[in-house]
Design a protein around this motif. Structure first.
Motif, PDB file in Angstrom:
ATOM      1  N   ASP A 130       0.806  -1.217   0.000  1.00 58.87           N
ATOM      2  CA  ASP A 130       0.000   0.000   0.000  1.00 58.87           C
ATOM      3  C   ASP A 130       0.838   1.265   0.000  1.00 58.87           C
ATOM      4  O   ASP A 130       0.388   2.303   0.452  1.00 58.87           O
ATOM      5  N   GLN A 190      -2.849   5.727 -11.021  1.00 59.85           N
ATOM      6  CA  GLN A 190      -4.220   5.576 -10.519  1.00 59.85           C
ATOM      7  C   GLN A 190      -4.222   4.859  -9.177  1.00 59.85           C
ATOM      8  O   GLN A 190      -4.931   5.259  -8.243  1.00 59.85           O
ATOM      9  N   THR A 191      -3.390   3.821  -9.067  1.00 59.01           N
ATOM     10  CA  THR A 191      -3.295   3.117  -7.783  1.00 59.01           C
ATOM     11  C   THR A 191      -2.848   4.060  -6.691  1.00 59.01           C
ATOM     12  O   THR A 191      -3.410   4.101  -5.605  1.00 59.01           O
ATOM     13  N   SER A 192      -1.802   4.825  -7.020  1.00 61.09           N
ATOM     14  CA  SER A 192      -1.245   5.734  -6.026  1.00 61.09           C
ATOM     15  C   SER A 192      -2.284   6.756  -5.573  1.00 61.09           C
ATOM     16  O   SER A 192      -2.449   7.013  -4.380  1.00 61.09           O
ATOM     17  N   TYR A 202       4.446   3.817  -5.541  1.00 60.35           N
ATOM     18  CA  TYR A 202       3.704   3.668  -6.799  1.00 60.35           C
ATOM     19  C   TYR A 202       3.915   4.893  -7.680  1.00 60.35           C
ATOM     20  O   TYR A 202       4.161   4.785  -8.881  1.00 60.35           O
TER      21      TYR A 202
END
Lengths: 70, 455
Positions: free
Chosen positions: B369, B395-397, B374
């Motif tokens: 996480d 986008q994840t970050s 990221y």
């Protein structure tokens, strides 16, 4: 005065990099100094970890007993 | 066995924070509340230099049991803690460490509890002051039975004709634990009328901080400092409040004042050190952290900070050994992840992008996480022109850490480059919300607005 002025002439470069345009680049996240923990917090966390370990071990023992009994 | 200072131990649970009805103004004026996202106005280093926690505050140099992360705005943020996703907060402070502290010693006793509280005749013990005080401390701290403790304290204070400041402080402590802050405030104030004590000032400040009135807390501490000039714990409390209100300059001043009184105060040294680091003086930060090492602090965090300071202060011989030591001292995966993340920065600094790539990958292997990693991986991917990967990483970050401006801004840049102006505009707006003073975001937004106006 006009004589002094004439000593300095304007220089315009004819080749090489003439100007730099500021292009937005992607930014990286910054390095992170880790916050130190107070002694109390360290000890509390250690207690918590130990307690979790004990529970885990107890559960392991229990599950292995359940497997052997039936 | 751990002795937890009653003044220190206070972890606000999720329920207390999100369902808090003790704060007076829900929408407080700027500079009068601990809870608002203070990203709007920055005193000291901006988020462009100094990482922020999810509440928009700069990362502090020291974590205490109470002030781990400021107050989150939403339930979702509350469940997620800033440094890691794994050590979530307790649901309420009543279910948190208090309970564990109370029961830990009982569990180990095979014959059951030492004193059976339900069978005690409290009014009998309340008449003998010496015994009552000891009994109270046992009930309060060991058994953690606040209700009985309160009863005993009430009886005892009555017995002392309401003239004993000690019992009033204990009553206040009980009320505080029960969440009755106004009652606690009254008791502490009444205790102060009898006898000035440093502890009482600290408890009162704590009550006000919990009621989200930092300015009242500060004036309380000031009163305390008038009575007990240069008292270390009071100075420290003032500095903490300033830090939580995002006022790092004055926080540092108070920490410096504190160091003049007590030059081995770990918290003050760590906070001043990190402040120097993020105000572009890594050499001075290095001296502070070295001092901590001399004092015998020996853990992963310290070596990680030493490594970073060495790198930015150009003392290249010590960097890798420091980080190696930090890695070997790390106690859990999250700490390992943080060290690899910082090593990634060292690698970027020396231009070894492959190593940096591997470091950030290792960060993610240890802590899935880690939003910053990221984001940085995305930047590295973009250098290789892998647009799709970069996009996914960003986008994840952004989903993991909506409080950081970097992923939003990078996403805006990337979308702008590939011609997806709508997404770019949306992302840029998010970036602006996270960091209003960021010039490049402003420029991008301006450019996009002009473009839309032309269409």
């Amino acid at each position: 005065m006009p004589e002094v002025k004439s000593m300095f002439r304007e220089v315009l470069p004819k080749q090489g990099q003439l100007c730099v345009e500021d292009v937005p680049t992607m930014v990286m996240c910054k390095p992170k100094l880790l916050p130190l923990k107070s002694v109390t917090l360290t000890k509390l966390e250690k207690m918590q970890r130990d307690a979790q370990e004990t529970i885990k071990q107890q559960e392991m023992v229990q599950s292995s007993q359940d497997e052997t009994q039936p | 066995m751990v002795y937890v200072d009653e003044i220190d131990v206070d972890q606000e649970g999720i329920a207390e924070m999100t369902l808090d009805e003790n704060s007076i103004a829900q929408v407080a004026r700027p500079g009068t509340s601990l809870r608002q996202a203070t990203a709007k106005k920055h005193e000291g280093p901006s988020p462009a230099v100094r990482p922020v926690t999810q509440s928009g505050r700069p990362l502090t140099g020291f974590v205490r049991p109470g002030t781990q992360s400021g107050r989150p705005g939403t339930m979702e943020q509350a469940i997620r803690t800033p440094r890691t996703a794994h050590t979530a907060r307790p649901i309420t402070s009543a279910s948190g460490r208090y309970i564990r502290l109370g029961t830990a010693s009982m569990l180990t006793n095979p014959d059951g509890p030492f004193i059976n509280l339900s069978r005690l005749n409290l009014s009998k013990y309340a008449h003998s002051p010496n015994l009552a005080k000891t009994l109270f401390e046992y009930i309060f701290h060991h058994e953690n039975d606040v209700k009985n403790a309160l009863e005993l304290a009430a009886l005892a204070t009555e017995n002392a004709q309401f003239k004993d400041w000690w019992w009033k402080v204990q009553l206040g402590k009980c009320y505080y634990r029960l969440g009755l802050f106004r009652e606690a405030e009254n008791q502490f104030k009444s205790a102060l009328a009898h006898q000035d004590m440093v502890d009482t000032f600290l408890y009162l400040g704590k009550v006000y901080a919990r009621m989200d009135q930092p300015l009242t807390a500060l004036s309380m501490y000031k009163q305390g400092l008038d009575r007990f000039p240069k008292e270390v714990t009071l100075l420290c409390a003032v500095a903490r409040i300033h830090e939580e209100m995002n006022n790092l300059t004055s926080a540092t001043e108070y920490y410096k004042e504190l160091l003049k009184q007590d030059n081995t105060h770990v918290e003050a040294i760590a906070c001043i050190g990190s402040n120097h680091f993020y105000t572009d003086q890594p050499e001075i930060a290095l001296r502070f952290y070295r001092r901590l090492l001399q004092m015998g602090v020996y853990n992963c965090e310290l070596f990680n900070n030493l490594g970073l300071c060495c790198f930015y202060a150009q003392q290249y011989d010590m960097i890798l050994t420091s980080f190696e030591r930090a890695l070997s001292l790390a106690e859990n995966d999250e700490e390992v992840a943080e060290v690899w993340y910082n090593l990634g920065h060292v690698a970027v600094g020396i231009g070894d992008l492959n190593l940096a790539y591997q470091c950030f990958k290792l960060t993610l292997a240890n802590n899935n996480d880690h939003a910053e990693a990221y984001n940085n991986l995305a930047v590295l991917e973009m250098r290789k022109n892998h647009v799709e990967q970069a996009r996914a990483l960003l986008q994840t970050s952004a989903a993991l850490a909506p409080h950081m401006y970097e992923p939003h801004f990078n996403f805006a840049c990337l979308s702008d480059k590939i011609g997806d102006l709508q997404s770019s505009y949306v992302a840029a707006q998010k970036s602006e919300a996270a960091f209003p003073d960021h010039v490049e975001t402003q420029q991008l937004l301006e450019k996009l607005r002009q473009h839309f106006a032309m269409i």
